[in-house]
Design an enzyme around this catalytic site. Structure first.
Site, short mmCIF file in Angstrom:
data_model
loop_
_atom_site.label_atom_id
_atom_site.label_comp_id
_atom_site.label_asym_id
_atom_site.label_seq_id
_atom_site.Cartn_x
_atom_site.Cartn_y
_atom_site.Cartn_z
N ASP A 183 0.83 -1.18 0.00
CA ASP A 183 0.00 0.00 0.00
C ASP A 183 0.87 1.23 0.00
O ASP A 183 2.01 1.17 0.42
CB ASP A 183 -0.74 0.04 1.34
CG ASP A 183 -2.18 -0.30 1.16
OD1 ASP A 183 -2.56 -0.51 0.01
OD2 ASP A 183 -2.89 -0.36 2.17
N LYS A 189 -8.09 30.77 -0.73
CA LYS A 189 -7.20 29.69 -1.17
C LYS A 189 -8.03 28.71 -1.97
O LYS A 189 -9.27 28.68 -1.87
CB LYS A 189 -6.57 28.99 0.03
CG LYS A 189 -7.50 28.11 0.81
CD LYS A 189 -6.76 27.03 1.55
CE LYS A 189 -7.75 26.02 2.11
NZ LYS A 189 -7.92 26.06 3.54
#
Lengths: 326, 1600
Positions: free
Chosen positions: B954, B1086
């Site tokens: 993973d 943002k």
């Protein structure tokens, strides 16, 4: 596609690479693989190499073994065991042997058939005893061949004693009625059985003096000699006493009178030192009137202070069965 | 839809669509209504028109009748295709491709657009057709169809255009057939034309819509035709429920006009275990009919699941007759078997997906809900129309079926097919056509999605469909061949028949690819004979069935009718009682062969997930039915919840809400298992023989020697002790896991009796109203009824790492439905209220957990090795024992004697202690590994880890920290790299410029994330935060940089904020600022950089506010691209001080009306975030590399991110280049780069999906640095299997529930201890307690070491077998007294050897084992050379030494070797009281036996002494002992220990007698020493030569 698929399927099935073969097929291929030219997984050359290697390996190992064995044997004295008596495993108490031993091993039954059609079966016992006693007879093979000079040690009081260079004679005359002439009593239903102490290198008995005889032995002599004192029954001096009895009360009942000849073994016959032509001292026990048709368990014992009688280990004790058919 | 629909339809739509536009049902109704009109397609007609569907491909050798039949069924449609092709010069291939090539990328890769234009074209055709070919009654049919298409599209809007394509694909064909059907009636002169048009349409469509299937030209266009025989429609008033008296089955009788199967869960008799629905139709136009109990019915078995699928395209008028539905009970389809074959069948999946919705919807539509009939008017409409149409069609059909022209057509198609598949000639044309017909129909019936490829498309486009769908896809791709085989091979049952019939393309396709392996596969799937037979019969029956037109008018045309009737009934019978005893009354009375009744064996579920299982998972309607209904159904008031009493009652009824733990094996069974494992059986047999021997002796003589009895008991004790030990050992390791599992008690907040109480999650009951808070674990599968910003983390279930918002909206796929939250997933943030709809094992999680247990885990390498070894030794021992027994008997020994002899040999041959030794060694290593954070669940996994050659890891959490961190800033035209690991140095390299300050200010202010209250004491990086990952990252970053975010925010209070959302892609907030006492407002923003950039007018740089120009634009683009190319998440930041004049101090900002500027901002900079790799990981990966272990990254992340991380941690090395890299470097086109030149490759999940297994194998072969990105957890399974195919031993890491199949499949599954789900932990062999990849590396090191040490141990332990065997052999051959009896043999194995061999576990590695490649998978633990070394070399030397001691003892006690030879018989005769030795001493029996025991003591001691040096020698396999040293103090101690044990055994008086030993003189210990030294020397030379000539003959032969 199909073939790859097949292959994959196999892979999945077998869990390993390559097409799965049947177990048998792969085993056969292991036995002999024509393609690779291998037998049992090796080619001829490989077999040769490994064979040569192991021939050398085992050759060297065998040589190593042999050398060590020879070296070890060099340390052994051929004339005396390295570990004697107590030090060795054989211990300090001799076992006892008897003759005749029945031909069929695994049995200690002496089956005497004195009459009837099978009377000659007793012949094996006669032969056995005759054979065993061959060295004992004057001019016997041992005496003649080795040029051994036997001395008479039979007298307990005498000075003749077995030693490194002295070999005692055992006289067949002392066996009384138990001789080859009357077939050791086997034809008359009064069989003789030879009893002896096993040889243990350098073993000497510590005899009982008449005074401190065990009660058991005294009793036996009393029964045996109609209450005659033991001194009248046995010679004087350092003697190993031998007794024979029925093992169980029933046996005692059927055993009948017995005759020991000679009645004791003189200490002078000992020690055994691997003398040439050494003759084990023997005692003949003759069953004068055993009840016919009964198997009688006979147990004979040797008595000396350093004979630790043990029925389990058969030390100082001998056991045999007697069956007399009349 | 509306623009296409006829007026009546529009009415319908308007009627139905009042529910709201988000739900598709109304579309469906339209579809139904539309469908009612088309009765033009009598099935038999198709039977007759279609040719013999003999396949030209596929299994030439498959003799299985059933498979042939099935194939034929499967292939059947191809001829109709051929038919089409024939008439129209249109190749069937395009369709075939569309349908069959799952990997076909055409649909997915963007040709949809073209297709939709074709669609229009097609629709026009349809219209024309409508105008031309149909009378008024049917006039609206096309619209219906069109509507359906639209509906489909709208319903699956998420799934993108593929679905549309599907609709198209399906459509034309159907139209085509319709036309065919109408053709012969001559009443429609234009229909020839129409047909042509249609075909032209097909022709035009095909090249675009799908590529040609060159390989399989006869593969029919699957599911082009969407005709369904299961009608689903609006409710019908005339439904009757009849309870069958005989069976108790419920028969639902539906009148002619009905198009709905009015079956609901509620209708199913409570005793029904599983419902299969048989649709019985009677009357005209029925495909098959059957007289059964006086009712003329046609019977076909379908599955409940398929009864009413959402977008079931209703066959226009195919069955305009009354329909019965039999709700059978208890006939649970045998999933395991059937499904194994078609698990992977994506079509089923497609169906499933569709099915999910349908039940509820259907129920609602049909008015079977409590609400009662809702749509009566609609129904009436339909009824009216239907009635009007029916007769016409009947006529058509009868005419059509007799049409000789069509027959001819069919025949023309036949020969070509036949020529390629001659074995099918066996069957007559009728069979074939019938089969094909059936397949066709069934296919149409069950297949809502056009093709696998389409499905893929759908799945890809609908990300949240990922779970179920992709998993299926994964399975499919994994082993298409195997599946094909199993279908083709006839290893299925009736169930399968139906399915293979229903998916002819699958059967066809796959059978075609690899037809002859069905049998094998059937073996693989553990399919028993019964099933095979059954299936073949079913196949038979099915096929008879098909071509047996029962209707009179059909009968006329088929002379064989009568003869087939009986067959068909048989067929239906067998299918009816396929799986078990209960035979439906409709099918009863016919023969079930007696043998089948006899052998109704159950078949074990063997292979992976099954489609049905998945289906069941997905079959869920609780999220679709209206909330009120649901609550009513669950009988709960959402305001007050359940009453405590009611809850208690439900709890009592339903039991605890928990996953049923895997069935526990009773403890005594586990113990028994140990009793029959390993060498135990051998010893047990030995013991039994000893008992028998004793028994014989006992009957023979009154007082037999107790030796045999004694030995028997000893052997039995050995077995019991060994087994007991192993049992305890296993119990212990199980306990570890038990404790592990119960670490987290769960609780839930539920509303009970109006109050919220906190209870254990186990006590949650159905219908409970649960309150969900951020951070809670979802206590069951729940439906959200209220949500406030609720987000859940479904990662463990779906692998999606991003938290997903939850609301009350629903969508079809339960897994993507926003109103469902699943058991064991976590609520991340927000609040919610939900009602429990599934609990415990019924939850999705529970299902998967259960399914995972069905996957056969791969046998561990050590287990396999041990098994090999045990078998080898057992065979060896038995052969030797048997031989000696036979020889002994042959040369006249007593049987008893021979038996004892043989037992001696067997005992000598068996290393009794080795199983224990190995177990203990593994345990020791496991303990060591546990200290290094590898918790070993399965002892044997210890070694497997060492063998592993590939790690599929993973990314998130394992390789990375699973924590977004600021990694780069672009500010002042410069990119700064942040330290992502240590928190003290983060951001410290930022220059102290105004721009940076601005950036930090924006990042600080425009951020809603907060530290949780109690977290402030912790180091910043470890604090828990409320907020999403990027905001949290920014928060932590700014906290580090500024030191006091909270204070700063306090100073600059937010007065308005718009949080980030996916439409705006930015977040904005306005803050008060205190600029020199002057309060002003600052707008900070943002978001996605390009969005922010667009809104900016100027750029702040180096303190200047520069206007945004082209140059800046370029700079921005470059920086953005550069950061982006690092795989990082980039955020743009901008600010705008609001002018004080326009926005004076107290200004109220209104977020909704946006009374503040959002343009013309000042751009500040970019910040990029990444989940940085863990500190130890690069080192670990490097270690793996040097250890020859390939690390493959498998992640769901974006390829760029994945690649960046892969580079960071070294999975892609510095020099490793992908094709793209090479292309970029050399400036050539990507296509021109030879893929072989690229060492590295990043594979996208979608590409992976399209890869054949061969291609994947290729990738694995040719690339050493592989990253799989955007993969679903399920694809791990493919990857794992591919790796295993290539012979690798694969370790897989995973934490999600969906990883568990891969974990189980892997040779070694590694679950994450912290983030891992319970299910994954259960499936894994190893649990990483710290989730750290580096721990795996240490585990591997231990694993490798243990393999070496096991070899050493085994070599050591096995050695003593030879000095045990030789005494017995020489006793027999040389007739010498026995050197070693059985008891001392056992004593060596279980007493003295044990501790030394275990001490090997502490032996350190000889060399740097992590610098060596992993051992070859074929490398045996117990290899030939190992046996040579320990048996032929060490063993023989030891024997020689021991025999030397033997002769020394005998010789020095009086028996010289010369005397000893051949002495055995006299020696052992207890009646010989005066056996003379070499000195003339006379030994009686007791003395001899004492001597023998002494000899045995010496022999025993000799072996032990030899083992001293053997142990020292075995410390090393290659090195010299002098190089290695004697630092293993366990081992040194073991030498002392074993000597002490020996002394104890030999010298303790009674004990030694019992052990058949006797005291020995000190000097008798010594004779073996020269041999031991000799051996030591030899082995040093051996190892020297191995070192000296690496790879040479010597090493080959002597290195074990």
């Amino acid at each position: 596609m199909a073939t790859t698929g097949a292959h994959e399927t196999d892979v999945m099935m077998s869990g390993s690479k390559g097409p799965a073969k049947g177990k048998w097929a792969s085993f056969m291929e292991f036995l002999y693989n024509k393609k690779e030219g291998t037998v049992l997984g090796r080619t001829g050359k490989s077999w040769l190499q490994i064979t040569v290697f192991y021939i050398i390996f085992y050759g060297v190992l065998a040589a190593f073994f042999a050398v060590l064995l020879v070296l070890f044997l060099q340390t052994l004295d051929p004339n005396q065991p390295k570990w004697q008596r107590d030090q060795g495993i054989i211990g300090d108490t001799p076992g006892m042997g008897f003759r005749p031993t029945p031909k069929d091993s695994g049995s200690t039954l002496i089956w005497v058939k004195s009459s009837g059609p099978s009377a000659n079966t007793s012949q094996q016992y006669i032969d056995s005893l005759t054979d065993y006693l061959k060295p004992y007879s004057p001019g016997g093979a041992t005496e003649a061949g080795k040029g051994v000079t036997y001395v008479d040690c039979s007298s307990p009081t005498g000075n003749n004693k077995a030693g490194p260079n002295t070999v005692c004679a055992v006289r067949p005359e002392s066996f009384g009625a138990c001789n080859q002439k009357n077939n050791f009593g086997y034809t008359t239903g009064q069989p003789c059985v030879l009893l002896k102490l096993n040889r243990i290198f350098n073993w000497e008995p510590k005899t009982y003096s008449t005074a401190d005889l065990p009660q058991e032995l005294n009793d036996w002599y009393k029964r045996q000699g109609n209450n005659r004192p033991i001194t009248q029954q046995v010679p004087q001096g350092d003697q190993i006493f031998i007794t024979c009895e029925g093992e169980d009360p029933v046996d005692k009942e059927h055993i009948g009178p017995i005759q020991l000849s000679p009645p004791t073994i003189s200490k002078n016959y000992f020690p055994y030192l691997k003398q040439d032509g050494y003759l084990s001292p023997v005692v003949m026990v003759q069953f004068l009137n055993p009840d016919p048709g009964f198997i009688i368990n006979v147990e004979c014992r040797a008595w000396a202070q350093n004979i630790r009688q043990s029925r389990i280990d058969r030390l100082g004790v001998v056991h045999f069965e007697l069956l007399v058919d009349r | 839809m509306s623009n296409m629909g006829g007026s009546s339809n529009e009415d319908l739509v308007s009627q139905e669509s009042s529910n709201g536009d988000s739900e598709p049902p109304e579309g469906r109704q339209v579809k139904f209504s539309g469908s009612t009109t088309d009765l033009s397609k009598p099935p038999l007609e198709r039977v007759l028109t279609s040719g013999v569907p003999l396949s030209s491909h596929g299994s030439g050798k498959d003799s299985d009748e059933e498979s042939i039949h099935r194939l034929r069924i499967a292939l059947g449609p191809s001829d109709s295709q051929t038919d089409i092709a024939d008439t129209n010069k249109l190749s069937a291939r395009p369709w075939a491709k569309t349908e069959t090539t799952k990997e076909g990328s055409a649909e997915r890769s963007g040709k949809d657009g073209t297709l939709s234009s074709h669609d229009n074209q097609r629709l026009q055709h349809m219209r024309r057709m409508e105008g031309q070919a149909f009378n008024q009654g049917t006039a609206h049919r096309p619209e219906g169809r069109v509507a359906r298409i639209d509906d489909l599209a709208s319903a699956k809007r998420n799934e993108g255009q593929d679905e549309v394509l599907q609709g198209q694909v399906r459509e034309p064909r159907r139209a085509d057939e319709n036309v065919q059907r109408t053709e012969p009636t001559e009443s429609r002169p234009d229909n020839q034309e129409t047909k042509r048009n249609d075909r032209q349409f097909l022709a035009t469509l095909s090249p675009n819509g799908a590529s040609f299937d060159e390989d399989y030209p006869h593969r029919r266009p699957l599911s082009v035709e969407p005709i369904r025989e299961v009608r689903t429609s609006v409710e019908m008033p005339s439904t009757e429920f009849i309870r069958d008296k005989n069976s108790g089955d419920t028969i639902v009788r539906i009148s002619k006009e009905q198009r709905v199967v009015p079956v609901r869960h509620d209708e199913i008799p409570p005793e029904a275990k599983h419902v299969d629905v048989r649709v019985l139709y009677e009357g005209i136009g029925s495909l098959r009919t059957k007289v059964d109990e006086g009712i003329v019915t046609d019977e076909r078995q379908l599955f409940y699941d398929s009864v009413a699928t959402k977008d079931t395209p209703v066959s226009p008028g195919l069955y305009a007759e009354p329909v019965h539905i039999l709700v059978g009970r208890g006939r649970k389809p045998k999933q395991g078997v059937t499904i194994a074959t078609q698990v992977e069948d994506e079509d089923l999946l497609a169906k499933t997906i569709c099915t999910q919705v349908s039940e509820t919807e259907l129920n609602r539509l049909t008015g079977m809900d409590e609400d009662g009939p809702l749509h009566a008017s609609t129904v009436k409409e339909i009824v009216k129309r239907r009635v009007a149409e029916t007769p016409v069609i009947v006529k058509e059909e009868s005419r059509r079926s007799s049409n000789p022209v069509t027959g001819k057509e069919m025949k023309t198609a036949e020969p070509e097919v036949d020529s390629k598949r001659p074995q099918f000639h066996l069957n007559n044309d009728d069979d074939g056509s019938a089969a094909s017909e059936r397949g066709d129909v069934v296919d149409k019936t069950l297949r809502p999605v056009g093709s696998c490829a389409q499905l893929h498309g759908i799945l890809r486009k609908a990300p949240s469909a990922k779970w179920g769908s992709q998993s299926t896809v994964a399975f499919d791709e994994m082993q298409p061949v195997s599946r094909a085989n199993s279908i083709a091979g006839g290893d299925s049952d009736n169930n399968l028949r139906a399915r293979s019939g229903s998916h002819p393309h699958v059967a066809f396709n796959e059978a075609h690819r690899n037809p002859s392996f069905g049998k094998k596969l059937s073996g693989m799937f553990h399919l028993g004979a019964k099933e095979d037979e059954a299936s073949s019969e079913h196949g038979d029956a099915g096929h008879h069935h098909h071509h047996r037109p029962h209707m009179p008018h059909f009968g006329k045309h088929n002379g064989k009718d009568a003869s087939h009737t009986s067959h068909s009934s048989t067929g239906s019978n067998s299918s009816g009682q396929r799986t078990d005893d209960s035979i439906s009354p409709l099918t009863t009375g016919k023969k079930v062969p007696w043998y089948r009744r006899l052998f109704t064996k159950k078949k074990p579920m063997t292979r992976s997930f099954t489609m049905d299982d998945l289906k069941q998972d997905l079959k869920m309607d609780d999220h679709l039915i209206p909330e009120a209904d649901l609550l009513a159904k669950l009988n709960v008031n959402p305001e007050t919840g359940l009453s405590p009493d009611e809850a208690a009652r439900r709890l009592a009824k339903d039991g605890k809400n928990a996953l049923t733990p895997p069935k526990k094996v009773p403890e005594f069974l586990k113990f028994l298992h140990e009793l029959v494992g390993g060498f135990s059986p051998l010893l047990e047999i030995g013991s039994a023989l000893c008992f028998i021997a004793y028994g014989l002796q006992f009957s023979d003589q009154s007082d037999p020697p107790g030796d045999n009895l004694y030995l028997a008991i000893v052997l039995l004790c050995v077995v019991l002790i060994t087994s007991g030990f192993l049992y305890l050992q296993k119990a212990k390791s199980e306990q570890i896991m038990e404790g592990f599992k119960n670490m987290l008690p769960q609780s839930a907040k539920v509303l009970r009796g109006g109050k919220v109480i906190q209870i254990s999650a186990e006590d949650v009951v159905m219908g409970d109203i649960v309150e969900l808070h951020g951070g809670d674990r979802i206590p069951a599968d729940v439906r959200i009824i209220e949500a406030k910003g609720l987000k859940v983390d479904n990662a463990s279930l779906t692998g999606e790492s991003e938290a997903q918002s939850r609301s009350t909206e629903s969508s079809e796929n339960p897994l993507e439905s926003k109103n469902l939250a699943f058991y064991t997933t976590n609520a991340v943030e927000g609040l919610g209220k939900a009602v429990v709809v599934r609990r415990g094992d019924a939850t999705v999680m529970g299902r998967i957990a259960k399914l995972t247990t069905r996957i056969d885990s791969t046998e561990t390498t050590i287990a396999r090795e041990m098994r090999h070894f045990v078998i080898l030794i057992c065979i060896f021992a038995l052969v030797m024992g048997g031989t000696i027994f036979i020889v002994a008997v042959a040369i006249g020994y007593g049987g008893l004697y021979a038996i004892i002899l043989a037992i001696g040999l067997v005992v000598a041959n068996v290393p009794e202690g080795i199983i224990i030794t190995v177990t203990v060694m593994l345990t020791l290593t496991a303990k060591r590994m546990a200290k290094k954070n590898c918790l070993i669940k399965n002892l044997e996994a210890v070694e497997t880890l060492g063998a592993c050659s590939v790690i599929c890891s993973d990314k998130t959490g394992t390789l990375t920290q699973n924590r977004m961190t600021v990694s780069h800033c672009w500010v002042d035209e410069e990119i700064f790299t942040m330290d992502t690991v240590t928190e003290t140095s983060a951001g410290k390299n930022l220059p102290d410029t105004p721009t940076v300050k601005d950036l930090i200010r924006v990042a600080t202010l425009c951020n809603r994330a907060k530290f949780k209250d109690d977290q402030m004491e912790k180091p910043i990086y470890q604090r828990e935060c409320a907020g999403d990952a990027s905001e949290t990252a920014l928060l932590k970053f700014t906290e580090i940089v500024t030191g006091d975010v909270a204070g700063y925010r306090q100073k600059n209070k937010a007065v308005a904020e718009i949080p980030f959302n996916s439409t705006n892609k930015y977040a904005v907030s306005i803050h008060e600022t205190d600029n020199e006492g002057q309060k002003r407002y600052l707008l900070v923003m943002k978001g996605a950089p390009e969005r922010i950039w667009d809104r900016c007018a100027t750029v702040i740089s180096h303190g200047q506010n520069a206007p945004k120009d082209a140059e800046w634009n370029q700079k921005f683009q470059d920086a953005y691209a550069e950061l982006g190319s690092m795989g990082e998440r980039v955020l743009g930041f901008a600010l705008l001080p609001l002018p004080a004049d326009k926005y004076p101090y107290p200004t109220q900002f209104d977020v909704d009306s946006k009374d503040f500027p959002s343009d013309g901002l000042h751009f500040v900079g970019l910040i990029s975030l990444i989940d940085p790799p863990r500190a130890a990981v690069p080192d670990g990966v490097a270690k793996c590399r040097s250890a020859g272990i390939q690390v493959i990254m498998v992640t769901g992340d974006h390829p760029l991110t994945a690649k960046a991380i892969a580079r960071n941690v070294g999975i892609i090395s510095e020099t490793g280049e992908t094709v793209e890299d090479i292309a970029k470097r050399t400036g050539v086109d990507v296509k021109d780069v030879n893929p072989r030149d690229a060492q590295a490759i990043v594979i996208h999940g979608t590409d992976l999906r399209e890869m054949s297994s061969d291609q994947l194998d290729d990738v694995l072969r040719h690339h050493s640095e592989i990253v799989f990105a955007r993969t679903s957890p399920q694809q791990k399974l493919i990857i794992v299997e591919a790796c295993q195919r290539s012979g690798a031993v694969v370790a897989v890491t995973g934490d999600g529930v969906n990883d568990s199949p891969a974990l189980k499949k892997a040779n070694i599954g590694i679950a994450m201890g912290i983030t891992g789900s319970d299910v994954s932990k259960q499936a894994a062999d190893i649990v990483l307690l710290d989730d750290n990849f580096a721990s795996i590396v240490t585990g591997i090191e231990e694993g490798r070491l243990i393999f070496d040490n096991l070899k050493k141990t085994i070599c050591y332990t096995m050695m003593s077998n030879i000095p045990e065997i030789t005494p017995v052999l020489l006793y027999f051959i040389l007739r010498i007294p026995l050197g070693l009896t059985t008891i001392p043999m056992l004593l060596i194995c279980l007493g003295t050897d044990m501790v030394p061999s275990i001490s090997m576990a502490h032996e350190t590695a000889e060399a740097d084992i992590m610098k060596m490649p992993p051992r070859h998978p074929d490398e045996r633990l117990v290899s030939g050379t190992l046996l040579q070394c320990c048996y032929l070399q060490a063993g023989t030397i030891c024997s020689a030494g021991a025999f030397f001691a033997y002769f020394v003892v005998l010789g020095s006690c009086g028996f010289w070797p010369s005397k000893v030879m051949g002495l055995r018989d006299l020696w052992e005769d207890p009646h010989i009281g005066d056996l003379q030795d070499s000195y003339g001493q006379e030994w009686n029996f007791a003395q001899r036996m004492l001597l023998q025991r002494t000899v045995q003591g010496a022999f025993f001691a000799a072996v032990v002494v030899f083992q001293w040096l053997d142990l020292i020698t075995r410390k090393v396999r290659r090195k010299s002992v002098f190089q290695k040293g004697m630092r293993n103090w366990f081992l040194n101690f073991a030498i002392v220990f074993e000597t002490l044990v020996t002394i104890f055994c030999i010298y303790v008086p009674v004990l030694n007698y019992a052990l058949n030993l006797n005291t020995i003189r000190f000097i008798w210990w010594l004779p073996v020493i020269p041999f031991a030294l000799y051996y030591f020397l030899f082995d040093e030379i051996r190892r020297y030569l191995i070192r000296r000539y690496p790879g040479g003959w010597w090493e080959r032969e002597h290195y074990f």
